[in-house]
Design an enzyme around this catalytic site. Structure first.
Site, PDB file in Angstrom:
ATOM      1  N   CYS A   1      51.308  51.845  61.864  1.00  0.00           N
ATOM      2  CA  CYS A   1      52.034  51.038  60.820  1.00  0.00           C
ATOM      3  C   CYS A   1      50.668  51.120  59.697  1.00  0.00           C
ATOM      4  CB  CYS A   1      52.168  49.747  60.915  1.00  0.00           C
ATOM      5  SG  CYS A   1      53.520  49.286  62.125  1.00  0.00           S
TER       6      CYS A   1
ATOM      7  N   GLU B   1      56.551  42.054  61.414  1.00  0.00           N
ATOM      8  CA  GLU B   1      55.526  43.048  61.194  1.00  0.00           C
ATOM      9  C   GLU B   1      56.392  44.352  60.928  1.00  0.00           C
ATOM     10  OE1 GLU B   1      52.685  42.637  60.326  1.00  0.00           O
ATOM     11  OE2 GLU B   1      52.048  40.984  61.362  1.00  0.00           O
TER      12      GLU B   1
HETATM   13  C1  UN1 Z   1      50.128  49.497  64.251  1.00  0.00           C
HETATM   14  O1  UN1 Z   1      50.290  50.588  64.037  1.00  0.00           O
HETATM   15  O2  UN1 Z   1      51.391  48.660  64.361  1.00  0.00           O
HETATM   16  O3  UN1 Z   1      44.644  48.911  62.936  1.00  0.00           O
HETATM   17  C2  UN1 Z   1      49.100  48.605  64.889  1.00  0.00           C
HETATM   18  C3  UN1 Z   1      45.069  49.678  63.483  1.00  0.00           C
HETATM   19  C4  UN1 Z   1      45.404  49.187  64.897  1.00  0.00           C
HETATM   20  C5  UN1 Z   1      46.760  48.592  64.990  1.00  0.00           C
HETATM   21  C6  UN1 Z   1      47.906  49.238  64.507  1.00  0.00           C
HETATM   22  N1  UN1 Z   1      44.529  48.409  65.488  1.00  0.00           N
HETATM   23  O4  UN1 Z   1      45.450  50.996  63.290  1.00  0.00           O
END
Ligand code: UN1
Length: 485
Positions: free
Chosen positions: A267, A233
């Site tokens: 992310c 990821e």
């Molecule tokens: C991440 O930043 O790797 O959708 C995960 C979202 C969160 C998860 C983010 N539930 O922003």
């Protein structure tokens, strides 16, 4: 491979949160061996019995939610409501995974032969190596650990050096809830510890969340020393499209939460705002004035809107990217500089930043920032908006704001990302659905949801022929071959 891992409160450089000895290669070997030994009896338990232990993990995490959230806020710098969301994501994951313990676990498929059955079963891989980031220091370890446990595996987790203690607190809760103590191992260190874990011969699968360069290195090493199962990821450069007919109140709320929530360090954070020229100036003005009202400060204080970024190095890296964007022709509409906060000495604060006049080719429109920086790109219509979203190396999350149902549906099909939102920001994925992305965001695996179990188990296909005779697939009961005319 020696030294220490020291985590520091991102809001106060004098507040050392945890100091851990970095694991040596032999520490990592010992951790893998312990996890492997514990895994053998864990894999012998019926899956619903494993699921009951995982349900208990969720209950204990819920009981400890307040203290864990405070800890996440201190070690990772998240504002307290978002730290609580991080812990809640692990609680939700435990509930979902526990439920999967009594759900379908394979496929039953018709056979082309009479008196023959075909079906699949799933089996643990053994020990999984997990390398987890600091930005969701409880949630992401849970996304990997809980499905891997249900699938019957042991695991060795190497958390980010910025958040070693949050990961330990999660692992402690799992053990206190009944997961065999040796089954979950946490080792500390930097990149070399992750590398040693990746190449260990008894580690059959590696699950990594982090940057593209490190992900590539992890995958290459895992293949050279394997092949192994590798799930990646990696980053995102997530875009929110605003069409001329969008509900602008919704747009402003979504853009602020998407871009500046978690100080832009998800992310999934909204990094590009792709706006139809007809509403461009109105949107920029409204987002700017709201961004300037955001309260920056101590993440433990409930009245704070935006906390620090993870450390001063990261703050300076973000600032260098913003300066480079100005040199390329972007204009700073808000923020654009580090911020000192008297009550948080040495805190790594960066002002919520809006850059306008950004063009597709600019580096700020292409590279992941991982900070509170929103780049606004003006477009003239739907097709150009979608092309702009897709003109990007990453493919994690995207959003479109429009009242036109056809445009909304078209966008969901044409945007090349793993997650698409309509009239909602690019952040906020729920754990019962697959999470992950296309292009450089990953290598095709998805975390969470039912597909999240796949990365931690092997499929076995089983044929049972009870006809009492040899039956030849693709040959028997077929028309004879005739000569070509
Ligand atoms: C991440 O930043 O790797 O959708 C995960 C979202 C969160 C998860 C983010 N539930 O922003």
């Amino acid at each position: 491979m020696a030294g220490e891992v020291v985590s520091v409160n991102p809001a106060r450089s004098g507040d050392v949160v945890a100091t851990r000895r970095a694991a040596t290669e032999s520490d990592i070997d010992a951790a893998v061996q312990r996890a492997a030994a514990a895994q053998r009896s864990w894999a012998g338990m019926p899956i619903p019995a494993r699921a009951e232990v995982i349900a208990a993990c969720g209950e204990l995490l819920a009981q400890r939610k307040a203290e864990l959230s405070a800890f996440v806020s201190r070690e990772a710098g998240k504002v307290i409501v978002e730290a609580a969301g991080d812990v809640q994501e692990a609680i939700d994951m435990a509930a979902f995974v526990a439920g999967q313990g009594r759900a379908a676990w394979g496929e039953t498929v018709p056979c082309e032969m009479p008196d023959k059955l075909a079906f699949t079963t799933r089996h643990p891989v053994g020990v999984v190596g997990m390398i987890t980031p600091w930005n969701f220091p409880v949630a992401i370890p849970s996304w990997k650990t809980l499905p891997a446990l249900l699938a019957g595996n042991g695991m060795v987790i190497k958390p980010s050096e910025h958040a070693p203690a949050c990961c330990e607190a999660f692992a402690d809760a799992c053990r206190d809830a009944g997961v065999p103590a040796d089954l979950i191992q946490v080792v500390h260190g930097h990149g070399d510890a992750g590398a040693a874990l990746t190449v260990h011969p008894a580690v059959r699968a590696v699950s990594f969340t982090g940057s593209v360069p490190t992900g590539r290195a992890v995958a290459a090493a895992a293949m050279q020393h394997g092949p192994k199962l590798v799930s990646l990821e990696l980053g995102g450069k997530n875009a929110m499209v605003v069409m001329a007919d969008a509900d602008l109140d919704l747009v402003v709320d979504g853009a602020l939460f998407g871009a500046f929530g978690t100080a832009g360090q998800r992310c999934t954070s909204t990094s590009r705002l792709i706006v139809h020229r007809a509403v461009h100036d109105a949107v920029v003005e409204r987002v700017r004035s709201r961004a300037e009202q955001l309260v920056l400060g101590d993440p433990a204080d409930p009245s704070t809107d935006v906390g620090p970024v993870i450390d001063l190095r990261s703050r300076d890296r973000i600032d260098a990217m913003v300066r480079a964007a100005r040199d390329e022709g972007a204009r700073v509409a808000a923020g654009g500089a580090p911020v000192e906060i008297a009550s948080c000495p040495g805190g790594a604060f960066y002002a919520p930043t809006i850059l306008t006049d950004v063009r597709r080719g600019h580096r700020i429109a292409r590279d992941e920032v991982f900070g509170p920086v929103l780049s606004v790109i003006a477009v003239d219509g739907f097709d150009e908006a979608i092309d702009t979203v897709n003109d990007c190396a990453y493919g994690l999350s995207a959003a479109i704001y429009t009242r036109d149902v056809n445009d909304a549906i078209r966008a969901t099909q044409r945007i090349d990302t793993g997650i698409v939102y309509v009239n909602a920001p690019t952040i906020g994925a729920e754990i019962q659905l697959p999470f992950g992305g296309t292009k450089h965001t990953g290598n095709g695996y998805r975390e969470a949801g039912r597909r999240g179990l796949e990365q931690f188990s092997e499929t076995k296909t089983i044929y049972i022929d009870y006809s009492g005779r040899l039956q030849r697939a693709q040959i028997d009961n077929r028309p004879p071959i005739t000569a070509a005319t």
